[in-house]
Write an enzyme that holds these catalytic residues in place. Structure first.
Site, PDB file in Angstrom:
ATOM      1  N   CYS A 135       2.172 -15.854 -17.066  1.00  0.00           N
ATOM      2  CA  CYS A 135       3.605 -15.839 -17.381  1.00  0.00           C
ATOM      3  C   CYS A 135       3.874 -15.023 -18.639  1.00  0.00           C
ATOM      4  O   CYS A 135       3.663 -15.497 -19.762  1.00  0.00           O
ATOM      5  CB  CYS A 135       4.104 -17.274 -17.546  1.00  0.00           C
ATOM      6  SG  CYS A 135       5.828 -17.385 -18.055  1.00  0.00           S
ATOM      7  N   CYS A 138       6.497 -16.460 -20.987  1.00  0.00           N
ATOM      8  CA  CYS A 138       6.013 -17.593 -21.790  1.00  0.00           C
ATOM      9  C   CYS A 138       5.122 -17.110 -22.934  1.00  0.00           C
ATOM     10  O   CYS A 138       5.210 -17.616 -24.052  1.00  0.00           O
ATOM     11  CB  CYS A 138       5.187 -18.556 -20.941  1.00  0.00           C
ATOM     12  SG  CYS A 138       5.977 -19.046 -19.406  1.00  0.00           S
ATOM     13  N   ASP A 139       4.230 -16.171 -22.656  1.00  0.00           N
ATOM     14  CA  ASP A 139       3.126 -15.920 -23.582  1.00  0.00           C
ATOM     15  C   ASP A 139       3.079 -14.514 -24.187  1.00  0.00           C
ATOM     16  O   ASP A 139       2.225 -14.249 -25.038  1.00  0.00           O
ATOM     17  CB  ASP A 139       1.789 -16.195 -22.856  1.00  0.00           C
ATOM     18  CG  ASP A 139       1.690 -17.661 -22.436  1.00  0.00           C
ATOM     19  OD1 ASP A 139       2.187 -18.516 -23.185  1.00  0.00           O
ATOM     20  OD2 ASP A 139       1.143 -17.946 -21.361  1.00  0.00           O
TER      21      ASP A 139
END
Ligand code: FAD
Length: 319
Positions: A135, A138-139
């Site tokens: 992701c 997300c990261d």
């Protein structure tokens, strides 16, 4: 066999949020948690983008809070996995590994799972903060100024690679073939991006790691080198990177509903736009199981709230 006004399947952010809203509406929801209590966030470390936690929060801790909040209002959570959902019966019948239950309204929050490459360590390093992720939203932020790689050849892989160039100094896209499946427009955008390099006809055979000291003491193994293999010549090559994003797709957990609910070609449940209603009366779907676009904890929680409100309104008309 016990009867319930609302049954919720799943305890990710979508299921817990649906349970919080349904229990505060006095609907006494029964929730089945399945094989992954707390859902996908229990297999990650720091979550920095869930609102309300300015310093971030560990994924499992966030899910413990959601669970406690749902239980505070009387939600009953059972450690059972649903094996069969009969949506043609009235009332709807749910069979788990431990019993049979009926309900007036059903909320499906069974989520989706990222597909991993199935090589040594990829999924494991994603759980331990070791620099592997599925992701970019997300990261990506954790890889500022670093060289990283993305595996995949479809729209998602190119979208992730392009997004990651906002942070990384270089992104190498690794694809097993010599041409991409992604749309022409997406390909052209990626090819124009000077930070993206392409490694054609290549697969990741292994991930070598290096131990990093943690500020709290101890060490964590993080991605250092990818061992690549040429799919045409068989030759091996090392690619030094500090992060690896696996973008080869997600598997929505919808097999229970095959032949009962409409799905798109990738298996995601179809819901009426702007709502969580499925075409079957009193059956609602929320979270990643019906969302191939955003796949975030906050969007899953938001649609869990919508599902509980949709179900509550449906029950007050039909219950
Ligand atoms: P899930 O979290 O997938 O939960 C599904 C639930 O359904 C589970 O409890 C499972 O046990 C249950 N279930 C499935 N089948 C059955 C069955 N047959 N019977 C009973 N129960 C069943 N998002 C962010 O916003 N920020 C992040 O930093 C972030 N990091 C992530 C890191 C990783 C490694 C991963 C994998 C995902 C990350 N995400 C992040 C995405 C986020 O976790 C998901 O978008 C979110 O969890 C989706 O919530 P959900 O409730 O729809 O489903």
């Amino acid at each position: 066999m016990s009867h319930h006004k609302i049954i919720v399947i799943g305890t990710g952010p979508a299921g817990y949020t649906a349970a919080i809203y349904a229990s505060r509406a006095n609907l006494a929801p029964l929730v089945f948690e399945g094989a992954q209590p707390g859902g996908q966030l229990t297999i990650t470390t720091e979550v920095e983008n869930y609102p309300g936690f300015r310093e971030g929060i560990m994924g499992p801790a966030l899910m413990d809070e959601m669970r406690a909040q749902a239980e505070r209002f009387g939600t009953v959570i059972k450690a059972e996995t649903v094996l069969k959902a009969d949506l043609a019966s009235s009332p709807r019948t749910i069979t788990t590994d431990q019993g049979t239950y009926t309900c007036d309204a059903l909320i499906i929050a069974t989520g989706a799972s990222a597909k991993w490459m199935g090589i040594r360590k990829d999924e494991e390093l994603s759980r331990t903060g070791g620099g592997v992720s599925a992701c970019a939203t997300c990261d990506g932020f954790f890889f500022r100024g670093k060289e990283i790689a993305v595996v995949g050849g479809g729209d998602t892989a190119l979208e992730e690679a392009t997004f990651l160039t906002k942070f990384a100094s270089k992104v190498t896209l690794i694809h097993r073939r010599d041409r991409l499946r992604a749309s022409k427009a997406m390909q052209e955008r990626a090819m124009r991006n000077e930070k993206i390099a392409f490694k054609w006809n290549a697969v990741v055979e292994d991930i070598l790691t290096r131990d990093h000291d943690l500020p709290t003491g101890g060490t964590v193994a993080k991605v250092a080198t990818l061992k690549l293999k040429d799919t045409v010549t068989g030759a091996s090559e090392d690619l030094p990177v500090e992060g690896l994003f696996v973008a080869i797709g997600h598997q929505p957990n919808t097999s229970l509903f095959t032949g009962q609910l409409p799905m798109n070609e990738a298996g995601y449940l179809d819901v009426e736009p702007g709502s969580t209603r499925t075409p079957v009366a009193g059956v609602f779907a929320c979270g990643d199981v019906q969302d191939h676009q955003y796949r975030q904890a906050i969007t899953a929680a938001g649609s869990g709230c919508m599902a509980a409100i949709d179900a509550e309104r449906w029950l007050s008309e039909h219950g």
